[in-house]
Design an enzyme around this catalytic site. Sequence first.
Site, PDB file in Angstrom:
ATOM      1  N   LYS A  57      55.014  -2.009 -23.583  1.00 51.34           N
ATOM      2  CA  LYS A  57      54.086  -0.975 -24.031  1.00 51.34           C
ATOM      3  C   LYS A  57      54.355   0.298 -23.249  1.00 51.34           C
ATOM      4  CE  LYS A  57      51.593   0.013 -21.122  1.00 51.34           C
ATOM      5  NZ  LYS A  57      51.561   0.453 -19.682  1.00 51.34           N
ATOM      6  N   ASP A 107      49.492   5.788 -19.479  1.00 49.65           N
ATOM      7  CA  ASP A 107      50.351   4.600 -19.336  1.00 49.65           C
ATOM      8  C   ASP A 107      49.493   3.376 -18.991  1.00 49.65           C
ATOM      9  OD1 ASP A 107      53.226   3.427 -19.013  1.00 49.65           O
ATOM     10  OD2 ASP A 107      52.126   2.819 -17.227  1.00 49.65           O
TER      11      ASP A 107
END
Length: 308
Positions: free
Chosen positions: A90, A168
């Site tokens: 991811k 993030d």
Amino acid sequence: MTELRIAIVGFGKIARDQHVGAIAAVPGAMLAAIASRNASLPGVPHFATVEELLEKGPQIDAVSLCTPPQVRRAQAAAALAAGKHVMLEKPPGIGVAELDPLIAMATEAKRTLFATWHSRHAPSVEPAREWLVARRLKSVHINWKEDVRVWHPGQAWIWEPGGLGVFDPGINALSILTRILPKPVFVTAAELAFPANCQSPIAANLTLTDIDGLPITAEFDFRQTGPQSWDILVETDEGRMTLSRGGRIMAVDGKVVADAPDEEYRELYRHFVKLAATGASDVDLAPLRLVADAFLLGKRNIVEPFVD
Ligand code: NAP
């Protein structure tokens, strides 16, 4: 069972911390090679780039891309073109639309494209989803604050365009949110704090809602020293549900009702092995779309420069 021969691409922090151990622990998965410009692992065939791996490497069935998001799309395209299954760390991309051609390639080649959301596999996420589905939700608050110097030391890419900055880790919270809530959510306002010397935010406050007007707020901050917070609080008509430690622990009105060991990355590889058996894909872009919308409509503030 035929083993899925996997090459890790980008041998940095997460590859070492999680992927190597998870591949070793999951039946049906085996580490066949590493492609990384600088790093390698004794006893495992090593190549500098994904292109070199695909051209000169041993037989592999799949690649697991653990590089920064800015370079993953091209690596994924090369691997799919060579007939490999692809697992993406991811976030799945630096933009939303860049996933479309990858999905099309995977579908056409009958290969798996798996956009992972490791936090969704935290042990209390499914219990939380099941508990919430039977209740009336009143509000949601996300508190996701960590020290970037501890968790991302020296990772310059995180501050560059496409690096996402505080999103993030923040996208992990959004990946849980979009899993546990019964209805789709969307961003209505955002305030992003950009260090004067960085291209991505160090902090962000988001306001979100759903079709029923559920009030949802999120606070993301990379400047947290001392205790770190990865918590989601949901007020309901039957009490306050908290998911803490990134989805590890679930409590209702302060009483722990679910807590189990972390198996996030093992779960990811179990799922990848299953997907690859039929060439099915699993790409949910909902968390990335929320981040994209926060960038689209967010107010930007410049804050003091960040020095690692
Ligand atoms: P990292 O420590 O910087 O590792 C990434 C590796 O990719 C680097 O060590 C580097 O290895 C390679 N790389 C870097 N720039 C590259 C480039 N331009 N072209 C090709 N290869 C390049 O980063 P990380 O923390 O492992 O994060 C990688 C991904 O995993 C991110 O998307 C992050 O969100 C995700 N993730 C990280 C964590 C975590 O706790 N760190 C947790 C979950 C998910 P070489 O120099 O050897 O090529």
